[in-house]
Design a protein around this motif. Structure first.
Motif, short mmCIF file in Angstrom:
data_model
loop_
_atom_site.label_atom_id
_atom_site.label_comp_id
_atom_site.label_asym_id
_atom_site.label_seq_id
_atom_site.Cartn_x
_atom_site.Cartn_y
_atom_site.Cartn_z
N ASN A 1 0.81 -1.22 0.00
CA ASN A 1 0.00 0.00 0.00
C ASN A 1 0.84 1.27 0.00
O ASN A 1 0.31 2.36 0.11
CB ASN A 1 -0.97 -0.01 1.18
CG ASN A 1 -2.18 -0.86 0.90
OD1 ASN A 1 -3.11 -0.46 0.22
ND2 ASN A 1 -2.17 -2.09 1.41
N TRP B 1 -1.32 5.12 8.41
CA TRP B 1 -2.23 5.69 7.42
C TRP B 1 -1.41 6.29 6.29
O TRP B 1 -0.28 6.71 6.50
CB TRP B 1 -3.19 6.71 8.04
CG TRP B 1 -2.57 7.92 8.68
CD1 TRP B 1 -2.31 8.11 10.00
CD2 TRP B 1 -2.13 9.11 8.02
NE1 TRP B 1 -1.72 9.33 10.22
CE2 TRP B 1 -1.61 9.98 9.02
CE3 TRP B 1 -2.13 9.55 6.70
CZ2 TRP B 1 -1.09 11.24 8.72
CZ3 TRP B 1 -1.60 10.81 6.40
CH2 TRP B 1 -1.10 11.63 7.42
N SER C 1 -2.95 9.10 -0.60
CA SER C 1 -2.61 8.79 -1.98
C SER C 1 -2.18 10.05 -2.74
O SER C 1 -2.58 11.16 -2.41
CB SER C 1 -3.83 8.15 -2.65
OG SER C 1 -3.71 8.15 -4.02
N LYS D 1 -5.48 5.24 2.79
CA LYS D 1 -5.68 3.95 3.46
C LYS D 1 -5.34 4.10 4.94
O LYS D 1 -4.43 4.84 5.31
CB LYS D 1 -4.75 2.87 2.89
CG LYS D 1 -4.76 2.73 1.40
CD LYS D 1 -5.77 1.74 0.94
CE LYS D 1 -5.63 1.51 -0.57
NZ LYS D 1 -6.77 0.87 -1.12
N ILE E 1 -4.42 1.32 7.93
CA ILE E 1 -4.14 -0.09 8.24
C ILE E 1 -3.97 -0.17 9.75
O ILE E 1 -3.02 0.39 10.31
CB ILE E 1 -2.88 -0.59 7.52
CG1 ILE E 1 -3.03 -0.41 6.01
CG2 ILE E 1 -2.59 -2.04 7.87
CD1 ILE E 1 -1.75 -0.62 5.21
N ILE F 1 -7.75 -3.18 6.65
CA ILE F 1 -7.35 -2.14 5.70
C ILE F 1 -8.62 -1.37 5.36
O ILE F 1 -9.57 -1.93 4.82
CB ILE F 1 -6.77 -2.73 4.42
CG1 ILE F 1 -5.66 -3.72 4.74
CG2 ILE F 1 -6.26 -1.63 3.49
CD1 ILE F 1 -5.51 -4.79 3.71
N ASP G 1 -10.26 1.64 3.26
CA ASP G 1 -10.11 2.59 2.16
C ASP G 1 -10.79 3.90 2.55
O ASP G 1 -11.93 3.90 3.02
CB ASP G 1 -10.76 2.03 0.89
CG ASP G 1 -10.06 0.77 0.41
OD1 ASP G 1 -8.83 0.79 0.28
OD2 ASP G 1 -10.76 -0.24 0.19
N THR H 1 -9.75 10.84 4.62
CA THR H 1 -8.30 11.00 4.75
C THR H 1 -7.97 12.29 5.47
O THR H 1 -7.11 12.33 6.36
CB THR H 1 -7.62 10.98 3.36
OG1 THR H 1 -7.95 9.75 2.70
CG2 THR H 1 -6.12 11.10 3.49
#
Length: 198
Positions: free
Chosen positions: A23, A109, A112, A118, A120, A140, A142, A148
């Motif tokens: 990831n 975290w 992107s 993400k 985790i 995990i 999304d 985010t």
């Protein structure tokens, strides 16, 4: 959301290390907090080519705890990576003297480069056992752009709240070395262990 089980005896095992590293692609920034870290675990994760590719033009803020397992050797390994990654990796060490609780999170975290990110989060620490060999479980999650942003806001609020407990690696090494030599430090550590909280 994906729920994963890490169990070396299970045919569908999903090692936490592989999930974190897989990831790391298409990521511009990330952070994480882990209760325990070992030198072997740090090398196992941060030394991987996939993490190196991410950190070459991304950034990661890592916090490790010192209530158990994490020792000066692990911190020196983290310092080597912090130096090697020239400011792209920032490490802080969580040190407190509270009795009755320990620093115990285990999550990363990532944001992107395109959109979203993400989270985790689970039971595995930054040790080789926690990242691959132990029986662990994690999820995990999304995240869209708004989620985010909320993870980042909460992370930053907690960092501000916790700043009195967050030490540079050099300061943490000095504190831990002194604590390991002092009678009171050894006594408090033994007391925490006896109470099952450290």
């Amino acid at each position: 959301m994906r729920f994963q089980i890490q169990d070396p005896t299970y045919g569908n095992t999903k090692p936490l290390r592989e999930t974190i590293l897989n990831n790391c692609s298409d990521v511009k920034v990330g952070a994480g907090a882990y209760a325990f870290a070992t030198s072997e675990g740090v090398n196992f994760l941060l030394g991987d080519e996939r993490f190196r590719n991410f950190i070459s033009d991304g950034s990661f803020f890592l916090i490790v705890g010192t209530d158990d397992i994490t020792n000066v050797r692990a911190l020196r390994t983290l310092k080597d990576f912090e130096n090697e990654f020239s400011g792209n990796l920032k490490v802080r060490v969580y040190i407190h003297e509270a009795i009755g609780s320990i620093f115990h999170p285990k999550y990363s975290w990532f944001q992107s480069k395109s959109s979203g990110g993400k989270l985790i989060i689970g039971s595995g620490n930054m040790t080789k056992r926690g990242l691959k060999n132990n029986r662990e479980a994690y999820a995990i999650i999304d995240l869209d752009e708004e989620q985010t942003a909320e993870v980042k806001r909460e992370w930053n609020r907690w960092l501000m709240h916790s700043r009195q407990y967050l030490y540079s690696i050099d300061d943490a090494i000095a504190i831990m070395s002194q604590r390991d030599r002092s009678f009171i430090g050894r006594f408090v550590h033994a007391l925490k262990k006896a109470m099952g909280i450290g």
